[in-house]
Design a protein around this motif. Sequence first.
Motif, PDB file in Angstrom:
ATOM      1  N   ILE A   1       0.945  -1.443  -0.041  1.00 35.15           N
ATOM      2  CA  ILE A   1       0.263   0.369  -0.087  1.00 35.15           C
ATOM      3  C   ILE A   1       0.827   1.513  -0.586  1.00 35.15           C
ATOM      4  O   ILE A   1       0.543   2.170  -1.044  1.00 35.15           O
ATOM      5  CB  ILE A   1      -1.135  -0.394   1.066  1.00 35.15           C
ATOM      6  N   ALA A   2       1.562   0.880   0.453  1.00 30.95           N
ATOM      7  CA  ALA A   2       3.135   2.642   1.050  1.00 30.95           C
ATOM      8  C   ALA A   2       3.280   2.294  -0.440  1.00 30.95           C
ATOM      9  O   ALA A   2       3.451   3.468  -0.412  1.00 30.95           O
ATOM     10  CB  ALA A   2       3.921   2.211   2.018  1.00 30.95           C
ATOM     11  N   ILE A   3       4.699   1.597  -0.766  1.00 28.77           N
ATOM     12  CA  ILE A   3       4.988   1.674  -2.123  1.00 28.77           C
ATOM     13  C   ILE A   3       4.098   2.254  -3.951  1.00 28.77           C
ATOM     14  O   ILE A   3       3.909   3.478  -3.893  1.00 28.77           O
ATOM     15  CB  ILE A   3       5.655   0.708  -2.363  1.00 28.77           C
ATOM     16  N   ASN A   4       2.492   1.599  -3.129  1.00 28.08           N
ATOM     17  CA  ASN A   4       1.637   2.230  -4.259  1.00 28.08           C
ATOM     18  C   ASN A   4       1.386   3.694  -4.058  1.00 28.08           C
ATOM     19  O   ASN A   4       1.683   4.280  -5.334  1.00 28.08           O
ATOM     20  CB  ASN A   4       0.245   1.503  -4.281  1.00 28.08           C
ATOM     21  N   VAL A   5       0.805   4.113  -2.985  1.00 26.83           N
ATOM     22  CA  VAL A   5       0.362   5.783  -3.046  1.00 26.83           C
ATOM     23  C   VAL A   5       1.567   6.587  -2.841  1.00 26.83           C
ATOM     24  O   VAL A   5       1.144   7.702  -3.804  1.00 26.83           O
ATOM     25  CB  VAL A   5       0.026   5.619  -1.304  1.00 26.83           C
ATOM     26  N   VAL A   6       2.595   6.286  -2.939  1.00 30.19           N
ATOM     27  CA  VAL A   6       3.793   6.816  -2.850  1.00 30.19           C
ATOM     28  C   VAL A   6       4.052   7.196  -4.632  1.00 30.19           C
ATOM     29  O   VAL A   6       3.998   8.371  -5.058  1.00 30.19           O
ATOM     30  CB  VAL A   6       4.522   6.412  -2.445  1.00 30.19           C
ATOM     31  N   LEU A   7       4.293   6.212  -4.669  1.00 28.71           N
ATOM     32  CA  LEU A   7       4.471   5.903  -6.475  1.00 28.71           C
ATOM     33  C   LEU A   7       4.116   6.168  -7.086  1.00 28.71           C
ATOM     34  O   LEU A   7       3.707   6.708  -8.569  1.00 28.71           O
ATOM     35  CB  LEU A   7       5.575   4.265  -6.343  1.00 28.71           C
TER      36      LEU A   7
ATOM     37  N   LEU B   1      -6.283   5.979  -0.312  1.00 30.76           N
ATOM     38  CA  LEU B   1      -5.254   6.635   0.188  1.00 30.76           C
ATOM     39  C   LEU B   1      -5.116   7.924  -0.838  1.00 30.76           C
ATOM     40  O   LEU B   1      -4.865   9.096  -1.403  1.00 30.76           O
ATOM     41  CB  LEU B   1      -4.381   6.169   0.333  1.00 30.76           C
ATOM     42  N   ARG B   2      -5.086   7.250  -2.023  1.00 26.37           N
ATOM     43  CA  ARG B   2      -4.801   8.028  -3.628  1.00 26.37           C
ATOM     44  C   ARG B   2      -5.855   9.418  -3.654  1.00 26.37           C
ATOM     45  O   ARG B   2      -5.422  10.401  -4.385  1.00 26.37           O
ATOM     46  CB  ARG B   2      -4.917   7.325  -4.916  1.00 26.37           C
ATOM     47  N   LEU B   3      -7.422   8.870  -3.329  1.00 29.87           N
ATOM     48  CA  LEU B   3      -8.676   9.723  -3.732  1.00 29.87           C
ATOM     49  C   LEU B   3      -8.117  11.019  -2.612  1.00 29.87           C
ATOM     50  O   LEU B   3      -8.561  11.768  -3.135  1.00 29.87           O
ATOM     51  CB  LEU B   3      -9.902   8.867  -4.116  1.00 29.87           C
ATOM     52  N   ILE B   4      -7.995  10.161  -1.053  1.00 29.04           N
ATOM     53  CA  ILE B   4      -7.875  11.116  -0.158  1.00 29.04           C
ATOM     54  C   ILE B   4      -6.672  12.166  -0.744  1.00 29.04           C
ATOM     55  O   ILE B   4      -7.035  13.369  -0.542  1.00 29.04           O
ATOM     56  CB  ILE B   4      -7.860  11.145   1.147  1.00 29.04           C
ATOM     57  N   PHE B   5      -5.465  11.652  -0.791  1.00 21.22           N
ATOM     58  CA  PHE B   5      -4.590  12.943  -1.160  1.00 21.22           C
ATOM     59  C   PHE B   5      -4.308  13.489  -2.925  1.00 21.22           C
ATOM     60  O   PHE B   5      -3.625  14.299  -3.115  1.00 21.22           O
ATOM     61  CB  PHE B   5      -3.020  12.638  -1.257  1.00 21.22           C
ATOM     62  N   GLY B   6      -5.171  13.365  -3.069  1.00 19.68           N
ATOM     63  CA  GLY B   6      -5.883  13.631  -5.119  1.00 19.68           C
ATOM     64  C   GLY B   6      -5.057  13.167  -6.030  1.00 19.68           C
ATOM     65  O   GLY B   6      -4.633  13.983  -6.900  1.00 19.68           O
ATOM     66  N   THR B   7      -4.201  12.299  -5.837  1.00 19.48           N
ATOM     67  CA  THR B   7      -3.392  11.453  -7.135  1.00 19.48           C
ATOM     68  C   THR B   7      -3.827  10.149  -7.578  1.00 19.48           C
ATOM     69  O   THR B   7      -3.255   9.899  -8.432  1.00 19.48           O
ATOM     70  CB  THR B   7      -1.971  10.951  -6.191  1.00 19.48           C
ATOM     71  N   GLY B   8      -5.318  10.089  -7.086  1.00 25.20           N
ATOM     72  CA  GLY B   8      -6.364   9.386  -7.457  1.00 25.20           C
ATOM     73  C   GLY B   8      -7.656   9.773  -7.958  1.00 25.20           C
ATOM     74  O   GLY B   8      -7.839  10.503  -7.987  1.00 25.20           O
ATOM     75  N   SER B   9      -8.506   8.942  -8.646  1.00 26.98           N
ATOM     76  CA  SER B   9     -10.100   9.631  -8.318  1.00 26.98           C
ATOM     77  C   SER B   9     -10.694   8.457  -8.323  1.00 26.98           C
ATOM     78  O   SER B   9      -9.984   6.990  -8.270  1.00 26.98           O
ATOM     79  CB  SER B   9     -10.486   9.763  -9.899  1.00 26.98           C
ATOM     80  N   ALA B  10     -12.208   8.607  -8.998  1.00 27.49           N
ATOM     81  CA  ALA B  10     -13.039   7.434  -8.302  1.00 27.49           C
ATOM     82  C   ALA B  10     -13.238   6.148  -9.335  1.00 27.49           C
ATOM     83  O   ALA B  10     -13.682   5.170  -9.048  1.00 27.49           O
ATOM     84  CB  ALA B  10     -14.363   8.042  -8.187  1.00 27.49           C
TER      85      ALA B  10
END
Length: 153
Positions: free
Chosen positions: A3-9, A52-61
């Motif tokens: 999860i950490a690797i995914n969210v950061v990268l 997490l990506r949605l919360i941090f703005g690095t992903g979408s729905a």
Amino acid sequence: MFIAINVVLSSIVVIPLGPIKAAPVQHLINVLCAVFVGPWFGLAQAVISSVLRLIFGTGSAFAFPGSVIGVLLASGFYYYRKHIFMAAVGEVIGTGIIGSLMCIPVAWIIGLDNFVVKPLMLAFIVSSVIGSVISYIILMILKRKGLLKKFLS
């Protein structure tokens, strides 16, 4: 750790296409999860990473249908055939094709009435192929060095 690797990268490597933020790292992690931890922990990783990506703005729905279906199909293909290549194929089919089609209702829910599937499907396929190929290479290197067997036992 996945999860950490995914969210950061995923915040660094992104293919933007309108409201879609395709992340090849998500697909790389999905294939690794299919091989190392199986469908249920892989599913948990996909959901938590997408949130997490949605919360941090690095992903979408649009991350939810693609990542969830991708990891489940990658895991299913891997456990059925016990071959790394099949996990990569499952990710591409699950995310690139089925996941992109499942984004149509998501687009309607969030108010994108003029949503076009073809560019989305193309972005998801390209992103999932890139991530799946990289994970395949990583897993094959581990296998050739005899490390994959140690991780899986």
